[in-house]
Design a protein around this motif. Structure first.
Motif, short mmCIF file in Angstrom:
data_model
loop_
_atom_site.label_atom_id
_atom_site.label_comp_id
_atom_site.label_asym_id
_atom_site.label_seq_id
_atom_site.Cartn_x
_atom_site.Cartn_y
_atom_site.Cartn_z
N LYS A 5 17.85 -0.84 -35.81
CA LYS A 5 18.46 -1.54 -36.94
C LYS A 5 19.86 -2.00 -36.55
N GLU A 6 20.25 -3.13 -37.08
CA GLU A 6 21.52 -3.73 -36.73
C GLU A 6 22.73 -2.86 -37.05
N ASP A 7 22.61 -1.99 -38.07
CA ASP A 7 23.74 -1.15 -38.44
C ASP A 7 23.89 0.09 -37.57
N VAL A 8 22.99 0.28 -36.62
CA VAL A 8 23.08 1.40 -35.67
C VAL A 8 23.85 0.91 -34.44
N VAL A 9 24.80 1.72 -33.99
CA VAL A 9 25.63 1.33 -32.85
C VAL A 9 25.06 1.95 -31.57
N LEU A 10 24.50 1.09 -30.73
CA LEU A 10 23.95 1.52 -29.44
C LEU A 10 24.66 0.78 -28.33
N THR A 11 24.90 1.49 -27.22
CA THR A 11 25.48 0.90 -26.03
C THR A 11 24.54 1.13 -24.87
N LEU A 12 24.19 0.07 -24.18
CA LEU A 12 23.32 0.19 -23.02
C LEU A 12 24.07 0.85 -21.88
N ARG A 13 23.51 1.95 -21.35
CA ARG A 13 24.09 2.63 -20.19
C ARG A 13 23.49 2.09 -18.91
N SER A 14 22.16 2.07 -18.84
CA SER A 14 21.48 1.56 -17.65
C SER A 14 20.01 1.34 -17.99
N PHE A 15 19.30 0.67 -17.08
CA PHE A 15 17.88 0.43 -17.29
C PHE A 15 17.21 0.15 -15.95
N MET A 59 17.77 -7.33 -40.37
CA MET A 59 17.71 -7.84 -39.01
C MET A 59 17.69 -6.67 -38.03
N LYS A 60 16.95 -6.81 -36.97
CA LYS A 60 16.86 -5.77 -35.96
C LYS A 60 17.45 -6.26 -34.64
N SER A 61 17.89 -5.33 -33.83
CA SER A 61 18.37 -5.63 -32.50
C SER A 61 17.35 -5.13 -31.49
N VAL A 62 17.38 -5.73 -30.31
CA VAL A 62 16.38 -5.39 -29.30
C VAL A 62 16.98 -5.53 -27.91
N PHE A 63 16.50 -4.68 -27.00
CA PHE A 63 16.76 -4.83 -25.58
C PHE A 63 15.43 -4.65 -24.87
N GLY A 64 15.13 -5.52 -23.93
CA GLY A 64 13.85 -5.43 -23.24
C GLY A 64 13.98 -5.56 -21.74
N VAL A 65 13.00 -5.00 -21.06
CA VAL A 65 12.86 -5.12 -19.61
C VAL A 65 11.54 -5.84 -19.37
N ASP A 66 11.60 -6.95 -18.66
CA ASP A 66 10.40 -7.76 -18.42
C ASP A 66 9.34 -7.01 -17.63
N ALA A 67 8.11 -7.38 -17.89
CA ALA A 67 6.98 -6.86 -17.13
C ALA A 67 7.00 -7.45 -15.72
N ILE A 68 6.42 -6.71 -14.80
CA ILE A 68 6.22 -7.21 -13.45
C ILE A 68 4.74 -7.56 -13.34
N GLY A 69 4.45 -8.84 -13.22
CA GLY A 69 3.05 -9.25 -13.23
C GLY A 69 2.45 -9.02 -14.60
N SER A 70 1.29 -8.38 -14.62
CA SER A 70 0.61 -8.13 -15.90
C SER A 70 0.77 -6.70 -16.38
N SER A 71 1.65 -5.93 -15.77
CA SER A 71 1.82 -4.54 -16.20
C SER A 71 3.28 -4.24 -16.45
N GLY A 72 3.49 -3.19 -17.23
CA GLY A 72 4.84 -2.73 -17.50
C GLY A 72 5.50 -3.51 -18.62
N GLY A 73 6.81 -3.42 -18.62
CA GLY A 73 7.61 -4.01 -19.68
C GLY A 73 7.99 -2.94 -20.68
N LEU A 74 9.25 -2.91 -21.06
CA LEU A 74 9.76 -1.94 -22.02
C LEU A 74 10.62 -2.66 -23.04
N ALA A 75 10.71 -2.08 -24.23
CA ALA A 75 11.59 -2.64 -25.25
C ALA A 75 12.11 -1.51 -26.13
N MET A 76 13.35 -1.66 -26.56
CA MET A 76 13.96 -0.72 -27.49
C MET A 76 14.44 -1.56 -28.68
N PHE A 77 13.99 -1.19 -29.88
CA PHE A 77 14.36 -1.87 -31.11
C PHE A 77 15.18 -0.92 -31.97
#
Length: 96
Positions: free
Chosen positions: A21-31, A1-19
């Motif tokens: 592995k579930e066993d990796v410990v990540l903490t969101l600082r900012s976006f 299983m994978k984990s994900v954090f995403g930032v929605d696109a504005i209109g038809s451009s942009g959008g970001l995602a970070m994927f």
């Protein structure tokens, strides 16, 4: 299983995602619409570092904003830092 954090696109451009592995410990600082900034805790729980996915401003007249964002992110922590992504050629080739 994978984990994900995403930032929605504005209109038809942009959008970001970070994927990751579930066993990796990540903490969101900012976006924002141009970056996702996270802290990573290593296997021995004593190793911490930063991981930033970055998308530079595609509009050439606004590229200074990208530099300002990178400077701000750099000033927020002294952890080892990996910053990757599409920097949209942040330098001006006319000045080289």
């Amino acid at each position: 299983m994978k984990s994900v954090f995403g930032v929605d696109a504005i209109g038809s451009s942009g959008g970001l995602a970070m994927f990751w592995k579930e066993d990796v410990v990540l903490t969101l600082r900012s976006f924002s619409r141009n970056y996702i900034d996270m802290e990573v805790i290593g296997n021995n729980e004593e190793e911490e570092w930063r991981l930033t996915g970055f998308y530079g401003e595609p509009n050439q007249t606004r590229r200074g904003e990208s530099w300002n964002t990178l400077r701000l992110l750099a000033s927020q922590s002294f952890l080892p830092w990996i910053c990757f992504g599409d920097f949209e050629l942040l330098w001006d080739s006319k000045k080289e």
